[in-house]
Motif scaffolding. Structure first.
Motif, mmCIF file in Angstrom:
data_model
loop_
_atom_site.group_PDB
_atom_site.id
_atom_site.type_symbol
_atom_site.label_atom_id
_atom_site.label_comp_id
_atom_site.label_asym_id
_atom_site.label_seq_id
_atom_site.Cartn_x
_atom_site.Cartn_y
_atom_site.Cartn_z
ATOM 1 N N GLY A 84 6.126 15.509 -4.323
ATOM 2 C CA GLY A 84 5.945 14.153 -3.811
ATOM 3 C C GLY A 84 6.509 13.929 -2.427
ATOM 4 N N LYS A 85 6.785 15.042 -1.699
ATOM 5 C CA LYS A 85 7.323 14.881 -0.334
ATOM 6 C C LYS A 85 6.354 14.100 0.540
ATOM 7 C CE LYS A 85 7.648 19.279 0.472
ATOM 8 N NZ LYS A 85 7.088 19.747 -0.815
ATOM 9 N N SER A 86 5.071 14.386 0.394
ATOM 10 C CA SER A 86 4.077 13.705 1.233
ATOM 11 C C SER A 86 4.025 12.220 0.941
ATOM 12 C CB SER A 86 2.689 14.326 1.028
ATOM 13 O OG SER A 86 2.271 14.167 -0.314
ATOM 14 N N MET A 87 4.416 11.813 -0.278
ATOM 15 C CA MET A 87 4.390 10.392 -0.629
ATOM 16 C C MET A 87 5.416 9.595 0.173
ATOM 17 S SD MET A 87 2.012 9.496 -2.673
ATOM 18 C CE MET A 87 1.007 10.603 -1.692
ATOM 19 N N VAL A 88 6.550 10.214 0.479
ATOM 20 C CA VAL A 88 7.553 9.536 1.307
ATOM 21 C C VAL A 88 6.996 9.314 2.707
ATOM 22 C CG1 VAL A 88 9.872 9.690 2.283
ATOM 23 C CG2 VAL A 88 9.439 10.536 -0.043
ATOM 24 N N ILE A 89 6.314 10.335 3.241
ATOM 25 C CA ILE A 89 5.686 10.194 4.555
ATOM 26 C C ILE A 89 4.567 9.160 4.497
ATOM 27 C CG2 ILE A 89 4.546 11.413 6.430
ATOM 28 C CD1 ILE A 89 7.453 12.270 5.834
ATOM 29 N N ASP A 90 3.780 9.201 3.419
ATOM 30 C CA ASP A 90 2.694 8.212 3.264
ATOM 31 C C ASP A 90 3.254 6.791 3.207
ATOM 32 O OD1 ASP A 90 0.798 10.179 3.263
ATOM 33 O OD2 ASP A 90 0.546 10.236 1.080
ATOM 34 N N ALA A 91 4.414 6.640 2.561
ATOM 35 C CA ALA A 91 5.030 5.304 2.476
ATOM 36 C C ALA A 91 5.387 4.796 3.859
ATOM 37 C CB ALA A 91 6.275 5.361 1.595
ATOM 38 N N LEU A 92 5.962 5.665 4.696
ATOM 39 C CA LEU A 92 6.287 5.265 6.071
ATOM 40 C C LEU A 92 5.027 4.936 6.850
ATOM 41 C CD1 LEU A 92 9.079 7.866 6.915
ATOM 42 C CD2 LEU A 92 9.374 5.410 6.558
ATOM 43 N N SER A 93 3.982 5.719 6.637
ATOM 44 C CA SER A 93 2.711 5.458 7.320
ATOM 45 C C SER A 93 2.144 4.093 6.922
ATOM 46 C CB SER A 93 1.708 6.565 6.991
ATOM 47 O OG SER A 93 0.445 6.293 7.557
ATOM 48 N N LEU A 94 2.201 3.768 5.639
ATOM 49 C CA LEU A 94 1.704 2.469 5.172
ATOM 50 C C LEU A 94 2.512 1.325 5.777
ATOM 51 C CD1 LEU A 94 1.122 3.335 1.410
ATOM 52 C CD2 LEU A 94 -0.658 2.776 3.074
ATOM 53 N N LEU A 95 3.818 1.530 5.928
ATOM 54 C CA LEU A 95 4.680 0.477 6.468
ATOM 55 C C LEU A 95 4.320 0.107 7.905
ATOM 56 C CD1 LEU A 95 8.342 1.057 5.304
ATOM 57 C CD2 LEU A 95 6.935 -0.958 4.934
ATOM 58 N N VAL A 96 3.775 1.059 8.645
ATOM 59 C CA VAL A 96 3.462 0.783 10.053
ATOM 60 C C VAL A 96 1.959 0.638 10.271
ATOM 61 C CG1 VAL A 96 5.567 1.801 10.955
ATOM 62 C CG2 VAL A 96 3.582 3.267 10.593
ATOM 63 N N GLY A 97 1.223 0.307 9.199
ATOM 64 C CA GLY A 97 -0.182 -0.045 9.362
ATOM 65 C C GLY A 97 -1.178 1.020 8.991
ATOM 66 N N GLY A 98 -0.735 2.108 8.328
ATOM 67 C CA GLY A 98 -1.665 3.145 7.899
ATOM 68 C C GLY A 98 -2.630 2.642 6.848
ATOM 69 N N ARG A 99 -3.721 3.370 6.682
ATOM 70 C CA ARG A 99 -4.761 2.946 5.736
ATOM 71 C C ARG A 99 -4.269 3.105 4.300
ATOM 72 N NH1 ARG A 99 -10.612 5.473 6.504
ATOM 73 N NH2 ARG A 99 -10.355 4.224 8.401
ATOM 74 N N GLY A 100 -4.456 2.056 3.496
ATOM 75 C CA GLY A 100 -4.057 2.088 2.093
ATOM 76 C C GLY A 100 -5.252 1.916 1.174
ATOM 77 N N SER A 101 -5.094 2.328 -0.075
ATOM 78 C CA SER A 101 -6.171 2.154 -1.051
ATOM 79 C C SER A 101 -5.564 2.060 -2.433
ATOM 80 C CB SER A 101 -7.154 3.325 -0.987
ATOM 81 O OG SER A 101 -6.590 4.491 -1.534
ATOM 82 N N ALA A 102 -6.371 1.582 -3.377
ATOM 83 C CA ALA A 102 -5.903 1.435 -4.758
ATOM 84 C C ALA A 102 -5.576 2.779 -5.386
ATOM 85 C CB ALA A 102 -6.961 0.698 -5.577
ATOM 86 N N ASP A 103 -6.128 3.865 -4.859
ATOM 87 C CA ASP A 103 -5.866 5.200 -5.413
ATOM 88 C C ASP A 103 -4.404 5.602 -5.270
ATOM 89 O OD1 ASP A 103 -8.553 5.386 -5.974
ATOM 90 O OD2 ASP A 103 -9.044 6.445 -4.117
ATOM 91 N N LEU A 104 -3.689 4.959 -4.350
ATOM 92 C CA LEU A 104 -2.289 5.310 -4.125
ATOM 93 C C LEU A 104 -1.351 4.705 -5.166
ATOM 94 C CD1 LEU A 104 -2.170 4.844 -0.238
ATOM 95 C CD2 LEU A 104 -2.140 7.005 -1.480
ATOM 96 N N ILE A 105 -1.850 3.759 -5.959
ATOM 97 C CA ILE A 105 -0.985 3.048 -6.912
ATOM 98 C C ILE A 105 -0.736 3.919 -8.141
ATOM 99 C CG2 ILE A 105 -0.777 0.975 -8.340
ATOM 100 C CD1 ILE A 105 -2.577 -0.433 -6.338
ATOM 101 N N ARG A 106 0.479 3.916 -8.592
ATOM 102 C CA ARG A 106 0.861 4.686 -9.792
ATOM 103 C C ARG A 106 0.022 4.233 -10.981
ATOM 104 N NH1 ARG A 106 4.986 7.825 -11.761
ATOM 105 N NH2 ARG A 106 5.727 7.406 -13.883
ATOM 106 N N HIS A 107 -0.408 5.194 -11.780
ATOM 107 C CA HIS A 107 -1.280 4.891 -12.926
ATOM 108 C C HIS A 107 -0.635 3.869 -13.860
ATOM 109 C CE1 HIS A 107 -4.257 5.442 -16.051
ATOM 110 N NE2 HIS A 107 -3.288 5.698 -16.922
ATOM 111 N N GLY A 108 -1.402 2.851 -14.215
ATOM 112 C CA GLY A 108 -0.931 1.826 -15.131
ATOM 113 C C GLY A 108 -0.228 0.658 -14.483
ATOM 114 N N GLU A 109 -0.005 0.698 -13.150
ATOM 115 C CA GLU A 109 0.686 -0.389 -12.447
ATOM 116 C C GLU A 109 -0.326 -1.238 -11.673
ATOM 117 O OE1 GLU A 109 3.732 -0.991 -12.992
ATOM 118 O OE2 GLU A 109 4.245 0.870 -14.032
ATOM 119 N N SER A 110 0.069 -2.469 -11.404
ATOM 120 C CA SER A 110 -0.852 -3.407 -10.738
ATOM 121 C C SER A 110 -0.753 -3.360 -9.220
ATOM 122 C CB SER A 110 -0.576 -4.838 -11.211
ATOM 123 O OG SER A 110 0.765 -5.214 -10.884
ATOM 124 N N LYS A 111 0.370 -2.867 -8.701
ATOM 125 C CA LYS A 111 0.508 -2.818 -7.243
ATOM 126 C C LYS A 111 1.596 -1.830 -6.843
ATOM 127 C CE LYS A 111 3.717 -6.744 -6.940
ATOM 128 N NZ LYS A 111 3.966 -8.070 -6.335
#
Length: 570
Positions: free
Chosen positions: A34-61
């Motif tokens: 999950g190392k890339s997920m930490v980088i993806d989180a930083l990317s999302l924080l500064v305006g990176g592209r997000g999608s519903a596929d990134l949400i943990r299974h079974g969670e709403s957001k």
């Protein structure tokens, strides 16, 4: 710098909260942890592209939040002010982003909702993420001129703006001249048509909103008889036959006679009746005046209908409203004037081009010369950086070529007439050639790191993130990259995801990304390693079927040596 990072329900991460300090932070872990997920989180924080596929299974957001501490002089504060976002430079900056299972994003800066465009504009000042794919941008020569201009922005930007002002004058005059010369055959035909149209519109003598008040007058004239009957009946009811005012007047007079006996109750009632009487009297007078203004005029009605028919015909030809028709008339009037003075205008434009082109060429030359000087300095700096990265014999060169048009003359663009390309010679005796033709993956990694090191002091981004930029290198080259990252962390906060023990050992802080299985579900955790933990993780990165005491001792020595190197470089 980032001081706090919180991630919830992002892929395999359920909840992670990490605190960071200054310096060089390394993130390591097994593939898929999950190392890339930490980088993806930083990317999302500064305006990176997000999608519903990134949400943990079974969670709403998914939710990501970070706290930044920045100097009061940092440019991001001015950007926040321009965007209308409340921010106090003496306080931390907090950015939060949520992504729902429907794929929608909610972004907040200091609690204030912003859109993605605003978030990216702020994020560009805060975090620069460099991954393996970014190596490929080095191979895109169209980016090389952009990097060169940014490198010496203070000298190049004013020259570029002066050139651009002349370029816009030149291209506008050239475009108009071309249009005039190409349409010369059609000029007489179009001129006759425009004159006919203009005469038709001008002869109508249109007035803005004329059709609206004509329609209103037409309704009154067409319904004059109905209006007269109804308004007469109303007047009679109020004042004439109905005697409504007389009845109300008698009521008012009777209460006036007795008001003195019960002032508290009758006086307000009397005032109410008096008000009603005077209002009704005024309404009666207005009704009478309106009755007297009603006109039976069939000739005027016919005149209005003819006028409206004329306006409707003009609307079908020239615009849906009178305003549009008048605007069209102004447009073709200007065209007629231009056509009638075409030869004079052509002569004027040619004279303008004769005056502007030498100035444009001179401005392009000055811009090109500034770029040549900047290119020489950039090449020297990159060669020095590459020397530190064990590419001591590499020659780097910024080649500037003039773009040529079809006729062999210099082709002017919005960026001048320069085409820039980075050339290298990795080994002595080899000619300079384009990066794309000779640079290996490891060489590209080090060249990009050299560029990032140089540009870190220019773009003022406080957080640099490197995602496995050490791919393709090992041994002494890996150690050189590690030392360069640690050196870079002396001026900004640096994060690096790595698989190399040389890089991991040079970190000021080391975080292990681990995957655990609990209750049939997978979770990713982030653990800040103490000294013993760093020894174990560094030993793991060294490889081998199992970690031995010898491996641990080697890892300990590597960490001790890294401490000495960091102290010496800072």
């Amino acid at each position: 710098m980032i001081t706090e990072l919180s991630i919830r329900n992002l892929a395999v991460i359920e909840h992670v909260h990490v605190s960071f300090g200054k310096g060089f932070h390394v993130l390591t872990g097994e593939t898929g942890a999950g190392k890339s997920m930490v980088i993806d989180a930083l990317s999302l924080l500064v305006g990176g592209r997000g999608s519903a596929d990134l949400i943990r299974h079974g969670e709403s957001k998914a939710e990501i939040e970070a706290m930044f501490e920045l100097e009061s002089s940092h440019p991001v504060w001015a950007t926040l002010t321009d965007l209308g976002i409340d921010a106090d430079p003496s306080e931390p900056l907090i950015i939060r982003r949520e992504i729902s299972s429907q794929g929608k994003s909610v972004c907040r800066i200091n609690g204030q909702m912003v859109n993605l465009t605003m978030l990216r504009e702020v994020g560009d000042w805060l975090v620069n993420i460099h991954g393996q794919h970014e190596h490929q941008s080095l191979l895109k020569t169209e980016r090389h001129l952009e990097w060169l201009d940014v490198y010496d922005d203070a000298a190049i930007s004013p020259l570029k703006q002066a050139y651009l002002d002349l370029y816009e004058q030149y291209t506008a005059a050239n475009r108009e001249l071309s249009e005039l010369e190409q349409t010369s055959r059609q000029t007489l035909q179009m001129q006759d048509l425009y004159k006919f149209q203009l005469e038709e519109i001008d002869s109508a003598r249109l007035k803005v909103d004329e059709d609206e008040w004509l329609e209103e007058e037409k309704r009154k004239l067409a319904n004059a008889e109905k209006l007269m009957q109804a308004i007469t009946d109303s007047y009679d009811a109020l004042y004439a036959n109905g005697r409504a005012l007389d009845s109300l007047g008698r009521a008012m007079k009777r209460i006036e006679d007795i008001v003195q006996f019960d002032t508290g109750t009758l006086k307000p009632l009397l005032e109410q009746i008096q008000s009603a009487y005077y209002q009704l009297e005024d309404a009666a007078y207005q009704t009478r005046d309106y009755r007297d203004s009603i006109e039976f005029n069939p000739d005027r009605l016919e005149e209005i209908e003819d006028r409206l028919a004329l306006i409707a015909g003009l609307k079908r030809k020239y615009g849906s409203t009178i305003e549009e028709i008048i605007a069209y008339a102004d447009q073709i009037r200007a065209q007629i004037e231009l056509m009638e003075n075409k030869d004079e205008r052509i002569t004027e434009l040619k004279r303008t081009l004769e005056i502007v082109k030498p100035k444009l060429m001179q401005a392009a030359e000055q811009l090109s010369e500034a770029r040549r000087m900047a290119g020489d300095r950039l090449a020297q700096e990159i060669e020095q950086q590459l020397k530190d990265l064990h590419m001591a014999h590499t020659r780097f060169y910024v080649e500037l070529r003039r773009t040529e048009g079809a006729n062999g003359e210099d082709s002017f663009t919005r960026n001048g007439y320069d085409h820039a390309e980075f050339l290298i010679s990795p080994n002595p005796g080899e000619p300079l050639r384009p990066l794309a033709k000779i640079a290996s993956g490891g060489e590209l990694s080090r060249i990009m790191l050299a560029l990032k090191t140089i540009f870190a002091r220019i773009d003022k981004v406080p957080v640099l993130v490197f995602d496995e930029v050490d791919t393709g290198v090992s041994g002494r080259a890996a150690q050189a990259i590690a030392e360069k990252l640690a050196e870079l962390a002396g001026s900004c906060q640096v994060f690096a995801v790595t698989h190399l023990p040389q890089v991991a050992s040079m970190g000021d802080e080391h975080y292990a990304i681990m995957k655990v299985l609990e209750g049939g579900r997978t979770f990713t955790i982030v653990e800040r390693l103490a000294r013993e933990g760093r020894i174990e993780e560094t030993a793991r990165l060294m490889g081998g079927a199992e970690i031995t005491e010898a491996t641990r001792q080697h890892a300990d020595e590597m960490l001790n040596l890294a401490d000495q190197i960091r102290s010496a470089k800072r």
